[in-house]
Design a protein around this motif. Sequence first.
Motif, PDB file in Angstrom:
ATOM      1  N   ALA A 196       3.265   4.946   9.007  1.00  0.00           N
ATOM      2  CA  ALA A 196       2.786   5.176  10.373  1.00  0.00           C
ATOM      3  C   ALA A 196       3.819   4.631  11.357  1.00  0.00           C
ATOM      4  CB  ALA A 196       1.419   4.554  10.575  1.00  0.00           C
ATOM      5  N   ASN A 197       3.467   3.617  12.143  1.00  0.00           N
ATOM      6  CA  ASN A 197       4.406   3.094  13.139  1.00  0.00           C
ATOM      7  C   ASN A 197       5.115   1.821  12.661  1.00  0.00           C
ATOM      8  OD1 ASN A 197       2.124   1.504  13.206  1.00  0.00           O
ATOM      9  ND2 ASN A 197       2.238   1.121  15.416  1.00  0.00           N
ATOM     10  N   LYS A 214      14.701  -5.590  -2.044  1.00  0.00           N
ATOM     11  CA  LYS A 214      14.140  -6.695  -1.270  1.00  0.00           C
ATOM     12  C   LYS A 214      13.990  -6.282   0.186  1.00  0.00           C
ATOM     13  CE  LYS A 214      15.250 -11.338   0.390  1.00  0.00           C
ATOM     14  NZ  LYS A 214      16.297 -12.410   0.423  1.00  0.00           N
ATOM     15  N   VAL A 215      12.807  -6.532   0.754  1.00  0.00           N
ATOM     16  CA  VAL A 215      12.564  -6.216   2.159  1.00  0.00           C
ATOM     17  C   VAL A 215      13.289  -7.243   3.034  1.00  0.00           C
ATOM     18  CG1 VAL A 215      10.827  -6.006   3.978  1.00  0.00           C
ATOM     19  CG2 VAL A 215      10.347  -5.131   1.683  1.00  0.00           C
ATOM     20  N   LEU A 216      14.217  -6.758   3.864  1.00  0.00           N
ATOM     21  CA  LEU A 216      14.943  -7.649   4.761  1.00  0.00           C
ATOM     22  C   LEU A 216      14.099  -8.008   5.975  1.00  0.00           C
ATOM     23  CD1 LEU A 216      18.482  -5.978   4.638  1.00  0.00           C
ATOM     24  CD2 LEU A 216      17.653  -7.945   3.339  1.00  0.00           C
ATOM     25  N   PHE A 217      13.444  -7.017   6.552  1.00  0.00           N
ATOM     26  CA  PHE A 217      12.521  -7.269   7.660  1.00  0.00           C
ATOM     27  C   PHE A 217      11.686  -6.018   7.908  1.00  0.00           C
ATOM     28  CE2 PHE A 217      16.542  -5.868   9.549  1.00  0.00           C
ATOM     29  CZ  PHE A 217      16.146  -4.868  10.422  1.00  0.00           C
ATOM     30  N   GLU A 218      10.577  -6.193   8.644  1.00  0.00           N
ATOM     31  CA  GLU A 218       9.700  -5.091   9.012  1.00  0.00           C
ATOM     32  C   GLU A 218       9.395  -5.167  10.502  1.00  0.00           C
ATOM     33  OE1 GLU A 218       6.464  -4.103   6.106  1.00  0.00           O
ATOM     34  OE2 GLU A 218       6.991  -6.055   5.267  1.00  0.00           O
ATOM     35  N   LYS A 219       9.252  -3.988  11.139  1.00  0.00           N
ATOM     36  CA  LYS A 219       8.982  -3.938  12.564  1.00  0.00           C
ATOM     37  C   LYS A 219       7.940  -2.857  12.869  1.00  0.00           C
ATOM     38  CE  LYS A 219      12.146  -6.992  13.661  1.00  0.00           C
ATOM     39  NZ  LYS A 219      11.819  -8.285  14.290  1.00  0.00           N
ATOM     40  N   ASP A 220       7.153  -3.121  13.903  1.00  0.00           N
ATOM     41  CA  ASP A 220       6.174  -2.152  14.395  1.00  0.00           C
ATOM     42  C   ASP A 220       6.680  -1.522  15.685  1.00  0.00           C
ATOM     43  OD1 ASP A 220       4.173  -2.529  12.394  1.00  0.00           O
ATOM     44  OD2 ASP A 220       3.654  -4.442  13.342  1.00  0.00           O
ATOM     45  N   TYR A 221       6.366  -0.238  15.876  1.00  0.00           N
ATOM     46  CA  TYR A 221       6.808   0.503  17.044  1.00  0.00           C
ATOM     47  C   TYR A 221       5.623   1.175  17.726  1.00  0.00           C
ATOM     48  CZ  TYR A 221      11.222  -0.451  14.821  1.00  0.00           C
ATOM     49  OH  TYR A 221      12.285  -1.103  14.246  1.00  0.00           O
ATOM     50  N   MET A 222       5.838   1.578  18.968  1.00  0.00           N
ATOM     51  CA  MET A 222       4.766   2.179  19.750  1.00  0.00           C
ATOM     52  C   MET A 222       4.341   3.532  19.183  1.00  0.00           C
ATOM     53  SD  MET A 222       3.922   0.103  22.168  1.00  0.00           S
ATOM     54  CE  MET A 222       3.076   1.182  23.312  1.00  0.00           C
ATOM     55  N   SER A 223       5.296   4.300  18.674  1.00  0.00           N
ATOM     56  CA  SER A 223       4.979   5.639  18.185  1.00  0.00           C
ATOM     57  C   SER A 223       5.011   5.669  16.667  1.00  0.00           C
ATOM     58  CB  SER A 223       5.975   6.657  18.737  1.00  0.00           C
ATOM     59  OG  SER A 223       7.208   6.581  18.054  1.00  0.00           O
ATOM     60  N   SER A 224       4.359   6.671  16.099  1.00  0.00           N
ATOM     61  CA  SER A 224       4.366   6.846  14.646  1.00  0.00           C
ATOM     62  C   SER A 224       5.184   8.059  14.237  1.00  0.00           C
ATOM     63  CB  SER A 224       2.922   6.996  14.129  1.00  0.00           C
ATOM     64  OG  SER A 224       2.299   8.111  14.752  1.00  0.00           O
ATOM     65  N   GLY A 225       6.008   8.566  15.178  1.00  0.00           N
ATOM     66  CA  GLY A 225       6.889   9.675  14.839  1.00  0.00           C
ATOM     67  C   GLY A 225       7.923   9.246  13.819  1.00  0.00           C
ATOM     68  N   ALA A 264      -0.232   6.222   0.237  1.00  0.00           N
ATOM     69  CA  ALA A 264       0.259   7.528  -0.212  1.00  0.00           C
ATOM     70  C   ALA A 264       1.095   8.208   0.853  1.00  0.00           C
ATOM     71  CB  ALA A 264      -0.931   8.422  -0.588  1.00  0.00           C
ATOM     72  N   GLN A 265       0.973   7.759   2.106  1.00  0.00           N
ATOM     73  CA  GLN A 265       1.741   8.360   3.201  1.00  0.00           C
ATOM     74  C   GLN A 265       3.090   7.661   3.430  1.00  0.00           C
ATOM     75  OE1 GLN A 265      -1.756   7.729   3.567  1.00  0.00           O
ATOM     76  NE2 GLN A 265      -1.898   9.887   2.891  1.00  0.00           N
ATOM     77  N   SER A 266       3.403   6.651   2.654  1.00  0.00           N
ATOM     78  CA  SER A 266       4.681   5.946   2.817  1.00  0.00           C
ATOM     79  C   SER A 266       5.848   6.903   2.585  1.00  0.00           C
ATOM     80  CB  SER A 266       4.772   4.774   1.837  1.00  0.00           C
ATOM     81  OG  SER A 266       3.750   3.833   2.054  1.00  0.00           O
ATOM     82  N   LYS A 267       6.834   6.858   3.479  1.00  0.00           N
ATOM     83  CA  LYS A 267       8.019   7.698   3.381  1.00  0.00           C
ATOM     84  C   LYS A 267       9.255   6.821   3.193  1.00  0.00           C
ATOM     85  CE  LYS A 267       5.713  11.503   4.173  1.00  0.00           C
ATOM     86  NZ  LYS A 267       5.502  12.500   3.078  1.00  0.00           N
TER      87      LYS A 267
END
Length: 914
Positions: free
Chosen positions: A817-818, A828-839, A795-798
Amino acid sequence: MKRFIIFIIILVIGGGAFVAYKTYFERGNISLWTLVPDNALAVYESTSPMNAWAAFTSSNIGKGLQSIAAFKRPGQMLSKLDTILGGNEQTATLFNDKTFLASLHSVGSQSLDFLLLVDLPTLDSRGKMDDILAYFSEKNGYTISNRTYQGYTISELRSQKTKDLFTFIYYKNFFIGSFTPFLVEDAVRNIETAGLGFFDKNIGLLTLSRLQNDQGNLYINTDKLDRLGDTFLDEKLLNLKAISTLGSSSFLDVKVTEPQLLMNGFTLIPQDYSGYFSGFINNPAQSLKMEEVVSNRTAVYFNLTFESAERWNTQMLPYWQTNEPELVDLRSTTLKDQDIDIASFFESIGGHIGVSLQESSLGHDPDKVVYMEMEDLPESLQQFKELSERINKSQGDTLYYEEYADFTIGQLEIDEFPYQLFGEPFSGFSSLYYTGYRNYLIGAASVQILKTVIDDITNENTWGKSVQINSFLDNTLREANFSVFVHTPRAWNLWQQNLDDAWKQQFTDASSTLQSIDLMAIQWSFIEDKFYTSIMLQQTEKSAQKGAQKPLLADNAVTFAQPLISKPFVVRNHNDKTLETLVQDSTQMIYLLSANQEVLWLDSIKGKIISPVFQIDYYKNGKLQYLFSTPKYIYAIDRTGEYLPGFPVEFKGKTEIAYFNLVDYDKSKNYRYFFADTRGDLYISDKDGKVLEGWNPKEIKHPLASSPLHIRVRGQDFLVALQSNGIMRVFNRRAQPVAGFPVDFKAPVNNPVFAEAGSTNANSKLTTITDDGSIIQINLAGKVLQREQLYRPSAQSKFKLVPEASGNGYIFTRQDANRIAIVDQAGKVLFEKDYMSSGIASSQFYDFGGGRKLFIVNDPVQAFSYLYDEKGNLVNFRPAETMNEVAIVFYESQGLYKIYKNYENEFSILTLKK
């Protein structure tokens, strides 16, 4: 001297004929060529195959192609053979100075294979080949068996591990082999039916002169090329029937000259020829000169030249009657119904016609643009106008005309008119929007496509202004009757969409390698009784390792006394066309920096810049000024730092400006400023900042989700405003609601709108995405065309719609989140990445064409910008330190990206090698 040259020519031709006679006839009509089946699509010939292979694999093109399995395997096999024979280039000794043939065959609906034939005239050569076969027979995992076919012993070498089967036979001193057994059987049948092979049916190729010291010869069964095309491609891309009529057979010398692969020779035609090239017979070619109007967006360009367009049309009729009778019928009906004098029309055409397939970034079929050189352009445009008037009058329609950027656009409502005139590949024009430039009549299937071409001509974004393209064209055949030019990276998506499924993955795996061969040209020019034929492949840049990271190299940096609060705004110097940069610091001071990062001027303004920095030609004299907005003022400043008269204009609304946009309805430089305040009230002013009647303000009682925008369809203007409560409003220039609006999406929206102008209100599209991930596409009649929910993990997806920086498409992003996902237009999702911050991160998207796409994720908490390619590979060793969004410029001739960035109180430009 002249007599001596004639003597030499006679000697060469006579000598060649004598050698051919000795080779072909003196051995009882049995030669290596006799054994090549007549169904061969092409045959490669060399007397030094190892040397030719070495020259090819040492070239840039050859090195790049080594990543493709089909090219890697021969090198591995030859290396293994050399090891078996004791090294020291023994394989070269075996094959060089021997006639070596490799014929290409269609062995299935989507399969190709080779038949290999080698002349081993000495016992020593035969003995070495026996050594190779003995090695495999003794090696664990291989078996050799024999069988009889039509009285001849055929041997089969089978790998127990891979199950590969290599079939071969010795006949006299000839070795014949293939991985497809029936190809060997075809060759065996030719032993008993001498005179019915490939070369017997193409005996005329024997008399053609050949280059020495090249990388071999290529013989093509031209009338079977449709089979080769049918193996790879969907017929929607190419008219395969037309390809099979280009001639009977072709001979090409193969030459590798860094950075090019050249193939030059001749295509033979029968005496009673009536194929696709009929119109060029005794109709001399003209020098190529249409590059000044061909857009740099072009993926494939077909160019036809002739001395007489009328003669070309007359000579083409028999071909069309046989192969495209629907064209003849359609043309006959149109000429009769519209009272068109076709002979007079072709008399008015100059020596050039062409059609381009434009690269498309929006996933639909390629846009086509037709070009016609006219003897008298004003007279031709008047004829088109009179014809349009007759058609529209008979249909009861209003004549469409529109002024755009000093061009006049008209419309000819005749279905497939270019196709009716010129046949394939000029189809795809359900209607023809046209304009004139110099002595060219330019047409497109939609007004928006034509406007894009006009913009490219105006902005000098054409082949004629491209260093890369001009360098390539200078090495091609400048006078050719028919030319096909391919910009491989721009044509890649088109190629992929039309590949047969059986080949699509193989080409996908080798995409970076194949796209490194940037440009290709295939050309034909009629000379005497045949067509001189030239094929050129050029690699202008060395390809990088797939997915490899590249360092960002910093140019000179500029340090300011205060932190920078804006992104870098890249602007163009109208005097020398160099790029300059405008930045703003925390004290509201703005600076203009030269291309060398020198401060040209600085000025203190009231407030932070909240809009793009637009460049306008306020005085219509080619000199550019800077236009932008702060919350309370509209600024217009020339490049010397002086304000235009009456500026800055103070905004006197009840609140502040939230969004500011520039509108130029018809590219006439009669500018309008379209902006909204924080309450959502809409304003339109003239170029002096005076608010227009009906827009002072236009109250809509809710804040906007993004900047208001303008879209024009067939001369009609639409002003679009999307509110954050999900209500979309569209107005005409008089501030009246357009029929069908407003439309309530019944969901909050905080995203921009992407507009696609079509030929009608019904096929013009507005696309956005709601905060919860529902893609909504609506037309200008107020009809919702699409509403599709993207995958929402929580539900928090932006979700965000991210327009391409130059307006050439868009992508979506999803943040959880991050974790951030980059999503294409189809969801179609091209790629996904994780980051240090959730800003909440911002994203940018740049598409420079030809597969050169960059996706940027800006992390405001970590103060980093991450640059990715379409596969999600990080294209720099480490993220760039940034406090704001970046700006990126691509220099195609150098293969360089320039990345403009601010970090704290420093501005710098980074260089990234493509």
